[in-house]
Write an enzyme that holds these catalytic residues in place. Sequence first.
Site, PDB file in Angstrom:
ATOM      1  N   SER A 174      44.144 -53.286  35.781  1.00 34.56           N
ATOM      2  CA  SER A 174      42.689 -53.388  35.845  1.00 34.56           C
ATOM      3  C   SER A 174      42.223 -54.769  35.372  1.00 34.56           C
ATOM      4  O   SER A 174      42.594 -55.775  35.928  1.00 34.56           O
ATOM      5  CB  SER A 174      42.043 -52.268  35.038  1.00 34.56           C
ATOM      6  N   ASP A 328      41.518 -55.057  40.330  1.00 37.61           N
ATOM      7  CA  ASP A 328      41.883 -53.998  41.273  1.00 37.61           C
ATOM      8  C   ASP A 328      40.659 -53.417  41.970  1.00 37.61           C
ATOM      9  O   ASP A 328      40.762 -52.403  42.679  1.00 37.61           O
ATOM     10  CB  ASP A 328      42.698 -52.900  40.594  1.00 37.61           C
ATOM     11  N   ASP A 330      38.000 -51.717  41.318  1.00 40.01           N
ATOM     12  CA  ASP A 330      37.409 -50.378  41.159  1.00 40.01           C
ATOM     13  C   ASP A 330      36.124 -50.435  40.325  1.00 40.01           C
ATOM     14  O   ASP A 330      35.399 -49.451  40.254  1.00 40.01           O
ATOM     15  CB  ASP A 330      38.402 -49.383  40.555  1.00 40.01           C
TER      16      ASP A 330
END
Length: 615
Positions: A174, A328, A330
């Site tokens: 992340s 990533d 998200d």
Amino acid sequence: MNQPSPTIDVQEAIKTTHAAVAEKQLSESAFTNLQRWLTEPQYASYLPSLLRLIEAEDFGTLDTYFWEVIPFGTGGRRGLMSDLGSATINERTIAESAHGLAAYFKNYSGSDTGNAAIAHDSRINSERFARIAASVIAAHGLTVHFFKTPRSTPELSFAVRHLSCDVGAMITASHNPPSDNGFKAYWSTGAQVLPPHDQGIIDEVYQATKIPIIDFDQAVEQGLIKIIDEDVASEYRNAVISHSHSTSRDLQGLFTPLHGVGETSVFQVLQQAGFEKITRFESQCEQNGNFPNVPDQLPNPERTEVYQPAIELAGQIDSEIILASDPDADRLGVCAKNNAGEFIHLTGNQIGALLADYILRKRQEKQTLTPEHFVVETIVTTPLIAAITRKANVRIINNLLVGFKYIAQTMDEEGPEGFVFGTEESLGYLAGEYCRDKDAAIAALWVCELLAELKSKSKTLFDRLDELYIEHGYHLEGQVSKTCKGSEGNQQIKELMKAFRQTPPQKLGNLTFTRVRDYQNLEIRSLPENTPSETFSKPEGNVLMFEAKGEGLPLTVQLGVRPSGTEPKIKFYYFAQVEVSDPDQLAKTKSEALSTIESFKEALMGWIDKTLETS
């Protein structure tokens, strides 16, 4: 260059490390894990490196590498990369993770076959680790659908569902620094694994001896690993765009993926949706796991510092918004212009409130809302979202522990057809049924649609926030944290949680604590007595939520305390709320609330430091 052979044997190494524990140079947990790596045959290839570290008495490094077996936290297994160690991300722990996922699935399902999807971001070693994970899972007999190029986490979640897979894995850490990587495990729903699956996988990881593995290229030739890429990614983008709720597209802006994969998802979604005047911030577009052009090489869109390079260019090209996704992709961060033409960073809570308000209004206009529909948020996300949701006559489910997997779980338990929106304060947002993890792309689409509509009315995002504050009360939220690394830091976190639970502060700044909700003991205690007054049944987790009242200003404050599940930190979330009876007084109310909270934060960190000094 060949390293010299160690001159000590295993027995001497065990004796040396045992003595280091007695002298408090090495934690007992590190000693326990080290013994396994020194004596069990599956770790034999690591023995020379281990013996050299022990011979050099490099106990600090050994403790960092072995103080724990990495657990599945709120975001899977994540941590420092190294060549070896049970507490770090390396070839062995990645292989163990993949083995644990495959072995547990086979035991749980009673089947020796199945399907898996695997993706990776652009971090250092992500592709190598993804190939290892695919090779292990394929060796277990599962057919692996493998993304050829770096992709976002929500694309992996989508692929699990779209391809009817039984499990999935995403290699990412992340927003962590370049030194880190990780392994996120997914179940057939497309959501990250939940109890009891997470513990079942860890049990398989710990029991792993010799791990089956097949050559990656050979597995591709045999059809055990199937390469996927744009064929699935294009379907994912179409699914996101299907949730558009506006045709307004007149918006000038910049997007940065912070050297991650966001260009493949967020930017392409915006372009495909018609936001042609949203352009890339080129200096941060190269996929590079060192994050060279991000301040401090920390690609976390929650940090205001990451926007500074883009703000300079945005001012020159008259942009109205800056969007940033983490590596990533998200999570989405937003910087937008206020009426004075300044770029201001919005918090995850503010973005979540604006998006909840946007989608609820759009659904009301289309008359597609009923009282059975629901919005979901975690216990450390702003109460403003709950107020907005209730005003729209829609259910709010806001008693979830931190972790987007719990939002995904609630979607399926309550019925995805009734799901409107899910959010958590750390820049996580989701709508629709196409995946079961937070997605920067859907958030970017809606933020841009909302701002384009507001722009047509000569308003900003901050104008809309003020309208919400006047309607529902002014809400001021934020977070501070304390980093505590390694086994010593882990002990500090435990000591702080114990102190907050057993001897909490009575007053911090101008705020007096009145009660605490203890999610571990499932009880509410009155303060300052700290005596139980009520019990509750769920959710259960290591979280404390304090309630406090301010002096002078009619301010109510909540303080959430929890250890991070993904980083070596203890986190503190604050939520202040005050009614606004007169719109002309909003600016004054904001200033007074901020002053109170700043004093509170200073006192909080002082109490924490003092507690650690005396523990």
